[in-house]
Design an enzyme around this catalytic site. Structure first.
Site, mmCIF file in Angstrom:
data_model
loop_
_atom_site.group_PDB
_atom_site.id
_atom_site.type_symbol
_atom_site.label_atom_id
_atom_site.label_comp_id
_atom_site.label_asym_id
_atom_site.label_seq_id
_atom_site.Cartn_x
_atom_site.Cartn_y
_atom_site.Cartn_z
ATOM 1 N N ASN A 1 14.461 11.403 -5.143
ATOM 2 C CA ASN A 1 14.739 11.397 -3.709
ATOM 3 C C ASN A 1 13.484 11.016 -2.924
ATOM 4 O O ASN A 1 12.370 11.033 -3.462
ATOM 5 C CB ASN A 1 15.253 12.780 -3.280
ATOM 6 C CG ASN A 1 16.166 12.700 -2.069
ATOM 7 O OD1 ASN A 1 17.093 11.895 -2.021
ATOM 8 N ND2 ASN A 1 15.870 13.530 -1.071
ATOM 9 N N HIS B 1 34.083 10.951 -2.332
ATOM 10 C CA HIS B 1 34.412 11.088 -0.912
ATOM 11 C C HIS B 1 35.217 9.901 -0.402
ATOM 12 O O HIS B 1 35.314 9.689 0.798
ATOM 13 C CB HIS B 1 33.125 11.229 -0.077
ATOM 14 C CG HIS B 1 32.440 12.546 -0.290
ATOM 15 N ND1 HIS B 1 31.142 12.772 0.075
ATOM 16 C CD2 HIS B 1 32.866 13.710 -0.850
ATOM 17 C CE1 HIS B 1 30.801 14.025 -0.220
ATOM 18 N NE2 HIS B 1 31.828 14.610 -0.801
HETATM 19 C C1 BV8 Z 1 35.692 20.881 0.772
HETATM 20 C C2 BV8 Z 1 32.875 11.041 3.879
HETATM 21 C C3 BV8 Z 1 37.311 22.494 0.283
HETATM 22 C C4 BV8 Z 1 33.041 10.691 5.282
HETATM 23 C C5 BV8 Z 1 31.700 13.151 3.763
HETATM 24 C C6 BV8 Z 1 30.946 25.531 -0.107
HETATM 25 C C7 BV8 Z 1 31.874 25.102 -1.032
HETATM 26 C C8 BV8 Z 1 32.836 24.153 -0.691
HETATM 27 C C9 BV8 Z 1 32.858 23.629 0.605
HETATM 28 C C10 BV8 Z 1 31.943 24.055 1.519
HETATM 29 C C11 BV8 Z 1 30.976 24.992 1.175
HETATM 30 N N1 BV8 Z 1 30.218 25.219 2.258
HETATM 31 C C12 BV8 Z 1 30.651 24.434 3.275
HETATM 32 C C13 BV8 Z 1 31.707 23.730 2.859
HETATM 33 C C14 BV8 Z 1 32.460 22.784 3.677
HETATM 34 C C15 BV8 Z 1 31.887 21.375 3.674
HETATM 35 C C16 BV8 Z 1 30.411 21.321 3.645
HETATM 36 O O1 BV8 Z 1 29.800 21.150 2.587
HETATM 37 N N2 BV8 Z 1 29.794 21.431 4.811
HETATM 38 C C17 BV8 Z 1 28.351 21.343 4.888
HETATM 39 C C18 BV8 Z 1 27.940 20.449 6.051
HETATM 40 C C19 BV8 Z 1 27.814 22.748 4.990
HETATM 41 N N3 BV8 Z 1 32.424 20.626 2.555
HETATM 42 C C20 BV8 Z 1 33.622 20.035 2.692
HETATM 43 O O2 BV8 Z 1 34.301 20.143 3.685
HETATM 44 C C21 BV8 Z 1 34.130 19.243 1.497
HETATM 45 N N4 BV8 Z 1 35.459 19.673 1.207
HETATM 46 O O3 BV8 Z 1 34.850 21.671 0.539
HETATM 47 O O4 BV8 Z 1 37.013 21.152 0.627
HETATM 48 C C22 BV8 Z 1 38.718 22.559 -0.064
HETATM 49 C C23 BV8 Z 1 39.093 23.465 -1.024
HETATM 50 C C24 BV8 Z 1 40.414 23.546 -1.369
HETATM 51 C C25 BV8 Z 1 41.337 22.734 -0.738
HETATM 52 C C26 BV8 Z 1 40.939 21.814 0.228
HETATM 53 C C27 BV8 Z 1 39.631 21.735 0.588
HETATM 54 C C28 BV8 Z 1 34.246 17.755 1.800
HETATM 55 C C29 BV8 Z 1 32.920 17.171 2.087
HETATM 56 C C30 BV8 Z 1 33.047 15.651 2.206
HETATM 57 C C31 BV8 Z 1 32.922 15.255 3.645
HETATM 58 N N5 BV8 Z 1 32.822 13.802 3.735
HETATM 59 N N6 BV8 Z 1 31.676 11.819 3.795
HETATM 60 C C32 BV8 Z 1 32.053 9.643 5.708
HETATM 61 O O5 BV8 Z 1 31.194 9.205 4.916
HETATM 62 O O6 BV8 Z 1 32.190 9.264 6.868
HETATM 63 S S1 BV8 Z 1 30.230 13.974 3.697
HETATM 64 C C33 BV8 Z 1 28.903 12.939 3.982
HETATM 65 O O7 BV8 Z 1 27.756 13.694 3.570
HETATM 66 C C34 BV8 Z 1 28.835 11.703 3.121
HETATM 67 O O8 BV8 Z 1 29.793 11.668 2.087
HETATM 68 C C35 BV8 Z 1 27.469 11.814 2.484
HETATM 69 O O9 BV8 Z 1 27.363 11.117 1.328
HETATM 70 C C36 BV8 Z 1 27.451 13.253 2.283
HETATM 71 C C37 BV8 Z 1 26.197 13.861 1.833
HETATM 72 O O10 BV8 Z 1 25.152 13.317 2.615
HETATM 73 P P1 BV8 Z 1 23.986 12.569 1.816
HETATM 74 O O11 BV8 Z 1 24.598 11.497 1.002
HETATM 75 O O12 BV8 Z 1 23.169 13.567 1.104
HETATM 76 O O13 BV8 Z 1 23.188 11.885 2.994
HETATM 77 P P2 BV8 Z 1 22.033 12.533 3.871
HETATM 78 O O14 BV8 Z 1 21.771 11.611 5.003
HETATM 79 O O15 BV8 Z 1 22.356 13.956 4.148
HETATM 80 O O16 BV8 Z 1 20.762 12.537 2.889
HETATM 81 C C38 BV8 Z 1 20.207 11.313 2.455
HETATM 82 C C39 BV8 Z 1 19.081 11.665 1.501
HETATM 83 O O17 BV8 Z 1 18.524 10.439 1.008
HETATM 84 C C40 BV8 Z 1 17.945 12.432 2.164
HETATM 85 O O18 BV8 Z 1 17.585 13.521 1.345
HETATM 86 C C41 BV8 Z 1 16.803 11.419 2.240
HETATM 87 O O19 BV8 Z 1 15.541 12.017 2.036
HETATM 88 C C42 BV8 Z 1 17.124 10.487 1.090
HETATM 89 N N7 BV8 Z 1 16.641 9.122 1.281
HETATM 90 C C43 BV8 Z 1 16.611 8.415 2.442
HETATM 91 N N8 BV8 Z 1 16.101 7.181 2.201
HETATM 92 C C44 BV8 Z 1 15.831 7.123 0.864
HETATM 93 C C45 BV8 Z 1 16.176 8.345 0.287
HETATM 94 N N9 BV8 Z 1 16.000 8.604 -1.025
HETATM 95 C C46 BV8 Z 1 15.489 7.606 -1.782
HETATM 96 N N10 BV8 Z 1 15.131 6.402 -1.296
HETATM 97 C C47 BV8 Z 1 15.288 6.123 0.017
HETATM 98 N N11 BV8 Z 1 14.920 4.912 0.492
#
Ligand code: BV8
Length: 233
Positions: A202, A109
């Site tokens: 996790n 990313h």
């Molecule tokens: C794309 C950068 C297509 C910016 C980010 C199906 C297939 C393909 C795409 C999609 C699809 N369905 C939907 C989509 C679109 C979309 C998507 O997934 N939407 C979601 C919301 C439904 N995806 C996209 O748009 C992607 N691109 O698909 O392009 C394409 C095809 C052809 C041509 C062109 C394009 C792009 C996605 C990337 C977006 N950018 N980040 C920034 O950082 O500012 S996403 C963002 O979320 C971050 O990168 C982050 O890393 C990522 C995932 O979040 P997590 O890392 O999981 O963080 P989160 O807070 O959610 O969870 C933390 C976890 O840690 C928790 O579970 C927690 O319990 C745990 N935790 C907490 N503390 C601890 C711990 N574990 C252990 N120890 C601890 N102490």
């Protein structure tokens, strides 16, 4: 001696949480304070680039006051000491894996400390603030520099290399990710199809929990070093 030879590891915001870096979807996470459509989409950047630059400037400034934790260090140790092949794929845009010593690393990313010129496509190291007044060091055009970060709707980086590595791996480990964001959240299925053993480390069960053959829950700084120790045992 471990029975694996090719490991792919996926990390998310949870691996950096204990370093003091905010995660996204916790109740007080980044997306609870700001709408991702305003700051993590090309449309948001086109609408209000100053707001997007400020969002990333704040996170980039925050990097200087955080350090890698024991989980980052354990993954760097695994890369150093594991006899087989390890590829670390991170969704995170912080630089904590590098600072812990990981080098076989893909930022799918993008990276907070890099800039991308939307005019000429050149990328540059960019540790400081960025604003619309900055010109590209390569093509000298102003107003085209953006954080080198993959926004929603944009294609993540190095997807072919990642898919090729997953197709060959015999162990896939997902660490600190909620499994909400695709295509990263789909990697575990690709690994299962490749016949790999799949493990989720996790704090709590992720969206993709049912796809993993094995899961361990706890804080990354505890369960990741223990997992690596066992792998290297
Ligand atoms: C794309 C950068 C297509 C910016 C980010 C199906 C297939 C393909 C795409 C999609 C699809 N369905 C939907 C989509 C679109 C979309 C998507 O997934 N939407 C979601 C919301 C439904 N995806 C996209 O748009 C992607 N691109 O698909 O392009 C394409 C095809 C052809 C041509 C062109 C394009 C792009 C996605 C990337 C977006 N950018 N980040 C920034 O950082 O500012 S996403 C963002 O979320 C971050 O990168 C982050 O890393 C990522 C995932 O979040 P997590 O890392 O999981 O963080 P989160 O807070 O959610 O969870 C933390 C976890 O840690 C928790 O579970 C927690 O319990 C745990 N935790 C907490 N503390 C601890 C711990 N574990 C252990 N120890 C601890 N102490």
């Amino acid at each position: 001696m471990t029975r694996y030879s090719r490991i792919v590891i996926l990390t998310g915001a949870g691996i950096s949480a204990e370093s003091g870096v905010d995660t996204f979807r916790a109740k007080d996470g980044i997306w609870s304070k700001i709408d991702y459509r305003d700051v993590a989409t090309p449309q948001g950047f086109a609408r209000d680039p100053d707001r997007v630059h400020e969002f990333y400037n704040e996170r980039r400034r925050g990097l200087v006051s955080v350090s890698p934790n024991a989980a980052h260090a354990a993954l760097a140790r695994l890369e150093r000491e594991f006899a087989g092949n390890v590829l670390l794929v991170t969704q995170n845009i912080d630089d904590l894996h590098e600072r812990a010593g990981s080098s076989r690393l893909i930022h799918m990313h993008g990276e907070l400390v890099r800039a991308l010129c939307a005019n000429c496509g050149q990328r540059h190291d960019w540790p400081g603030d960025m604003d619309v007044g900055h010109s590209c060091p390569a093509c000298h055009s102003a107003g085209y520099l953006r954080p080198d970060v993959v926004w929603f709707g944009e294609m993540p980086y190095k997807m072919e290399r990642i898919s090729a590595a997953i197709a060959l791996c015999d162990l896939f480990v997902s660490i600190g990710t909620s499994g909400n964001v695709y295509p990263a959240a789909g990697f575990v299925e690709e690994a299962r199809i490749a016949g790999a053993h799949t493990v989720e480390l996790n704090l709590e069960p992720s969206e993709g929990r049912s796809h993993f053959a094995e899961a361990q829950y706890g804080r990354a700084t505890e369960i990741v070093p223990a997992f690596v120790e066992k792998l290297l045992g």
